[in-house]
Write an enzyme that holds these catalytic residues in place. Structure first.
Site, PDB file in Angstrom:
ATOM      1  CG  ASP A   1      84.315  42.030  48.290  1.00 28.06           C
ATOM      2  OD1 ASP A   1      83.477  42.422  47.459  1.00 28.06           O
ATOM      3  OD2 ASP A   1      85.487  42.465  48.345  1.00 28.06           O
TER       4      ASP A   1
ATOM      5  CE  LYS B   1      85.842  46.696  40.702  1.00 30.53           C
ATOM      6  NZ  LYS B   1      86.023  46.243  42.066  1.00 30.53           N
TER       7      LYS B   1
ATOM      8  CD1 TRP C   1      89.856  42.999  44.729  1.00 33.58           C
ATOM      9  CD2 TRP C   1      90.102  44.796  46.043  1.00 33.58           C
ATOM     10  NE1 TRP C   1      90.086  44.102  43.926  1.00 33.58           N
ATOM     11  CE2 TRP C   1      90.245  45.204  44.698  1.00 33.58           C
ATOM     12  CE3 TRP C   1      90.232  45.754  47.059  1.00 33.58           C
ATOM     13  CZ2 TRP C   1      90.493  46.534  44.333  1.00 33.58           C
ATOM     14  CZ3 TRP C   1      90.478  47.080  46.703  1.00 33.58           C
ATOM     15  CH2 TRP C   1      90.600  47.455  45.354  1.00 33.58           C
TER      16      TRP C   1
HETATM   17  C1  LIG Z   1      86.994  46.624  43.263  1.00 30.49           C
HETATM   18  C2  LIG Z   1      86.881  45.716  44.407  1.00 30.49           C
HETATM   19  C3  LIG Z   1      86.910  46.189  45.730  1.00 30.49           C
HETATM   20  C4  LIG Z   1      87.110  47.643  46.069  1.00 30.49           C
HETATM   21  O1  LIG Z   1      85.976  48.364  45.727  1.00 30.49           O
HETATM   22  P1  LIG Z   1      85.869  49.925  46.046  1.00 30.49           P
HETATM   23  O2  LIG Z   1      84.403  50.155  45.857  1.00 30.49           O
HETATM   24  O3  LIG Z   1      86.725  50.626  45.050  1.00 30.49           O
HETATM   25  O4  LIG Z   1      86.315  50.155  47.428  1.00 30.49           O
HETATM   26  C5  LIG Z   1      86.746  45.273  46.738  1.00 30.49           C
HETATM   27  N1  LIG Z   1      86.581  43.968  46.505  1.00 30.49           N
HETATM   28  C6  LIG Z   1      86.551  43.481  45.242  1.00 30.49           C
HETATM   29  C7  LIG Z   1      86.342  42.020  45.036  1.00 30.49           C
HETATM   30  C8  LIG Z   1      86.694  44.338  44.164  1.00 30.49           C
HETATM   31  O5  LIG Z   1      86.679  43.847  42.916  1.00 30.49           O
END
Ligand SMILES: *Cc1c(COP(=O)(O)O)cnc(C)c1O
Length: 362
Positions: free
Chosen positions: A172, A196, A100
């Site tokens: 993030d 998540k 990511w």
């Molecule tokens: C799942 C995830 C993403 C991507 O998320 P989307 O909403 O599917 O674009 C980005 N960063 C992390 C740390 C993630 O776990």
């Protein structure tokens, strides 16, 4: 009660009461005689959900007035580009701790290349398949921002505290938001996908310090400009009402269950229980550096010489009603995602299954 133990990495398990409220609201939203997905978003009934959701974010994370909470389209993946568009002028640094993080860096590099700006990895753990979080690197003071991924969902590593940063810090937090208390004032931007830990897929969140905006000289597309969504109260265009509704119900559940601090304590208890079993059980071993082990995504593999048992254990766990334990396709092995809504009972059931499996193989 759920009939299966859900260890999915995302979309993931949501609190039962949030799902119940969602079912009700799909039938009749606040006594309007309409479904939550039929009502206009320009009504006081809907606006009160937006307001409640925003204020729950502020309350649960103790967000100061310097920051704005936004609900955005495109998931965390579009969030990578939001960050670059809004903050990149000359140079940005990224902590490369997983897939990511790499994807976030790629967007900044790509956008930067169109106007002569750069983005690069200040430090990386790529050479050991991202099984730890780099330390001891220096963050240059001439960066527009420094980007971190606080929890690496695929590799099961996590930054356990808020780092000190001489430049605007961007994080993030897709997979650990609301799992621990944090000092929001240390961050310029915190963002992620909801699916998540705080809701279903379809909405992303961003917590943005207003004074970092408006400093870049390139054009920012309207929908990718944080200011558009600040001015529009996250309703510049039609918001994903259902996803926001469920997110609001999820936050209400967090609050009713003691808030983020209580989540943190429960999460720690669950993670300690599972890691202790991984370390004790002769059939399994953890993959992440012990100091960086994630509280949210517990990654492990069969012990050396036991690799052939992997599929058998997955089938064994499945026979005990456990789903989502297969590791990410890029790393294999197992991953138990034990987000806020994952009950202690599910972790205990997994630990019991690991013990039984070990006995079976004696
Ligand atoms: C799942 C995830 C993403 C991507 O998320 P989307 O909403 O599917 O674009 C980005 N960063 C992390 C740390 C993630 O776990």
């Amino acid at each position: 009660m759920k009939k299966v133990h859900i260890f999915n990495a995302g979309p993931c398990i949501l609190p039962e009461p949030a799902l119940e409220s969602a079912i009700e609201a799909l039938k009749d939203f606040k006594g309007t005689g309409m479904s939550v997905i039929e009502i206009s978003h320009r009504t006081k009934e809907w606006e009160s959900v937006m307001e409640e959701c925003r204020s729950l974010w502020k309350e649960l994370l103790d967000i100061p007035d310097t920051h704005e909470v936004l609900f955005l389209p495109g998931g965390a993946s579009l969030g990578f580009l939001f960050v670059a568009y809004n903050l990149l002028e000359k140079k940005a640094g990224y902590l490369e701790t997983g897939v990511w993080a790499k994807k976030a860096l790629k967007e900044a590099k790509g956008l930067g290349s169109t106007f002569g700006a750069q983005a690069y990895a200040v430090a990386s753990s790529a050479e050991t398949t991202f099984n730890y979080i780099p330390e001891g690197y220096e963050i240059p003071s001439d960066l527009d921002y420094f980007h971190i991924t606080t929890n690496n969902t695929i590799y099961g590593t996590e930054l356990h505290g808020d780092i000190d940063c001489p430049v605007p810090l961007v994080a993030d937090m897709s997979s650990d938001i609301m799992s621990r208390t944090l000092d929001v004032s240390k961050y310029a931007v915190i963002y992620g996908g909801a699916q998540k830990n705080v809701g279903p897929a379809g909405v992303a969140f961003a917590i943005v310090r207003k004074d970092v905006l408006g400093k870049v000289s390139h054009y920012i597309p309207t929908m990718l400009d944080y200011r558009t969504h600040i001015d529009g109260g996250s309703m510049f265009n039609t918001p994903p009402v259902f996803a926001i509704f469920v997110m609001n119900e999820t936050l209400k559940w967090i609050k009713a269950n003691g808030g983020v601090k209580a989540m943190q304590e429960r999460n720690r208890e669950k993670a300690e229980l599972l890691y202790a079993e991984i370390d004790r059980n002769s059939l399994f071993r953890g993959t992440a550096a012990v100091k960086d082990r994630s509280v949210m995504n517990v990654c492990f593999v069969m012990a050396e010489g036991k690799e052939a048992l992997q599929d058998e254990f997955l089938a064994f766990a499945k026979s005990r009603n456990m789903v989502g334990l297969k590791g990410h396709r890029s790393v294999g092995g197992f991953r138990a995602s034990i987000y806020n809504a994952c009950p202690l009972e599910s972790v205990k059931a997994l630990v019991a299954a690991m013990q039984e499996f070990e006995d079976l193989k004696k």
